[in-house]
Design a protein around this motif. Sequence first.
Motif, PDB file in Angstrom:
ATOM      1  N   VAL A 174       0.738  -1.347   0.157  1.00 23.61           N
ATOM      2  CA  VAL A 174       0.092  -0.149  -0.067  1.00 23.61           C
ATOM      3  C   VAL A 174       0.939   1.158   0.002  1.00 23.61           C
ATOM      4  O   VAL A 174       0.480   2.147  -0.688  1.00 23.61           O
ATOM      5  N   LEU A 175       1.974   1.010   0.638  1.00 23.36           N
ATOM      6  CA  LEU A 175       2.763   2.224   0.976  1.00 23.36           C
ATOM      7  C   LEU A 175       3.327   2.924  -0.471  1.00 23.36           C
ATOM      8  O   LEU A 175       3.286   4.202  -0.783  1.00 23.36           O
TER       9      LEU A 175
ATOM     10  N   MET B 101       7.813 -11.003   4.391  1.00 16.95           N
ATOM     11  CA  MET B 101       7.603  -9.345   4.932  1.00 16.95           C
ATOM     12  C   MET B 101       8.466  -8.994   5.910  1.00 16.95           C
ATOM     13  O   MET B 101       9.109  -8.033   5.742  1.00 16.95           O
ATOM     14  N   LEU B 104      12.101  -8.470   4.381  1.00 12.51           N
ATOM     15  CA  LEU B 104      11.927  -7.141   3.612  1.00 12.51           C
ATOM     16  C   LEU B 104      12.024  -5.999   4.545  1.00 12.51           C
ATOM     17  O   LEU B 104      12.918  -5.076   4.521  1.00 12.51           O
ATOM     18  N   PHE B 134       7.944   1.311   7.724  1.00 13.35           N
ATOM     19  CA  PHE B 134       7.845   0.649   6.520  1.00 13.35           C
ATOM     20  C   PHE B 134       6.870  -0.125   6.475  1.00 13.35           C
ATOM     21  O   PHE B 134       5.977  -0.384   5.477  1.00 13.35           O
ATOM     22  N   ALA B 137       3.293   0.829   7.147  1.00 17.91           N
ATOM     23  CA  ALA B 137       2.939   1.546   5.987  1.00 17.91           C
ATOM     24  C   ALA B 137       2.400   0.733   4.884  1.00 17.91           C
ATOM     25  O   ALA B 137       1.472   0.814   4.076  1.00 17.91           O
ATOM     26  N   ALA B 138       3.439  -0.271   4.490  1.00 22.36           N
ATOM     27  CA  ALA B 138       3.112  -1.193   3.397  1.00 22.36           C
ATOM     28  C   ALA B 138       2.311  -2.198   3.513  1.00 22.36           C
ATOM     29  O   ALA B 138       1.439  -2.443   2.631  1.00 22.36           O
ATOM     30  N   PHE B 139       2.205  -2.966   4.786  1.00 14.90           N
ATOM     31  CA  PHE B 139       1.344  -3.996   4.820  1.00 14.90           C
ATOM     32  C   PHE B 139       0.495  -3.822   5.997  1.00 14.90           C
ATOM     33  O   PHE B 139       0.560  -4.514   7.109  1.00 14.90           O
ATOM     34  N   LEU B 167       5.509 -12.261  -1.910  1.00 15.76           N
ATOM     35  CA  LEU B 167       4.634 -11.299  -2.724  1.00 15.76           C
ATOM     36  C   LEU B 167       3.391 -11.517  -2.484  1.00 15.76           C
ATOM     37  O   LEU B 167       2.468 -10.908  -3.227  1.00 15.76           O
TER      38      LEU B 167
END
Lengths: 218, 352
Positions: A174-175, B101, B104, B134, B137-139, B167
Amino acid sequence: MSTTTTPPNPFLNGLWRQNPTFVQILGMCPTLAITNSVRNAIAMGLATAFVLVISNGLIAAIRKHVPKQVRIATYIAIIATAVTVTDYLVKAISIPVYKALGPFIPLIVANCLVLERAEAFAAKKPVIPSMMDGAGMGLGFAFGLTCLGTVREVLGAGTFLSIPLFGPNFEPWVLFLLPPGGFISLAIWLLVFATFRERKQRQLQAGLTEIQPAEVRS
Amino acid sequence: MSGVTTTIIEVRTSPHLHGPLSVDMIMRNVVYAMLPLAAFSVWQFGLSALVLLATTTAGCVLAEHILCRANGNASTVNDYSAAITGLLLGLTLPPGFPLWMALLGSLVAIAPGKLLFGGLGSNVFNPALVGRAFLQAAFPVAITTYTPTLAKARFAEFVPTTWTMPLMKPPPIADWISQVRVDGFTGATPLVLQKFDHIYTDPWPMFWGQRAGSSGEIPGFLILLCGAYLVFRHMMDWRIPVAMLSGAVAAAAGFHLLDPARYPDPLFMLFTGGLLLGATFMATDPVASPVTPRGMWIYGVLMGVLTILIRNLGGLAEGVMCAILLGNALSPLIDRLTPPRPYGARKPEGAI
């Protein structure tokens, strides 16, 4: 010395050596704001390229008749005209793209890249090279936006031009669709291009002694 | 041994320094201090927590080693700081967090969070928190999916989300949770329950480790013990955690007095979420925190108050991570405001 070298081709200059996004780092507002999909990035890049070609051509044509004191205002009026034309053109071609780009099409008038090319190039050169320069810079800008849009769309949505790449179970990052993703992907690309440039310079210093003069910016 | 005893008397002038603390010695002891937390986490969550902690630690150490070598420098993994980053990152993630994740996050923690700034001693932010920010915000879904503690078969099977393909989306685990839970666990931490469902949890059982949460933030008593060990060895400054916790308690008490029905009491705030872990192991990062005692107090109180502000007024249930990152960003400014004054000298201009 450097007197024998030919001036750089204005078209290729903008596309690569003085690329607006990765070398000059100009026009960052649309670069960061609307590159969350490849389609938007390409549309924005082409719109800016169109504005650049028209405004550079017109400004070069009247460059000898504009008094120095009011030149910026004149350039802005010409650029605003070109932007208005582009605004209606985009609306006529595709309503979804027009809605996705929103206020950023009118905001091309405030893109520092457009004024910079008018002031640095079109105000001093004939019409044809100026339009070439506009096209090169515009396409270079479109190339930069597409690079960013690719990273952001592939990681942020798992698609490229709305074609799914990883199947239905892809976990979107989402980032990368959010504003920080714009900064992060810009940083990634700047890193890649800086590495390229540094490697090339090292090769030049090691092998060649010929030095290419960079374009002088006013 | 012969019967001769030799006594060496060394005559020296001051300062009488002995046994200087080296960076890697301090770092090694921080790792020792975090091992009990890791062990408790493995006992509570089983195999999944074990592989999660192993993945983040190995990921950070490997990333640091490879990137240092790729830059043509000597590898700096021997100072243990990458291991701390990895372990801390693992402790702040939910136990069933997908491993790809986590890997990452380790890479983000080490590459942009630390080495980009110039490695240990130059990083602006706590690298582990950069990695976690990070990931959050990403997941956002994966990082707020918690699993029950003390599940029966936790040493025999993994949480289904642990081995998610790279992924790919982690599988839904609501069914799995309803099979393994011991009590009425709903998959939410006390903070989330309090904020969104207005269900209050008793603070003291939480302090002794009875609640859901990220893998390492649960045993409050153990975190305080491990922190006390570091303070006792002079490897950590006690002012920062004390200031942060008291700032949080004061702010929470203020909110609670204003509206007891809406804002929970300070004890609850103290023992939920990652406040104890953050105040003890992350806010005290010696690189990213101020160096003067007065600066440490300002920094700590600021972070504590910010935590409570985010928890009570913000959109997130937990505010420790953002509060500490903000504190890190402010610490150079705090250092400028609180320079040490040499004896007899006038107060420098601009200092407070």
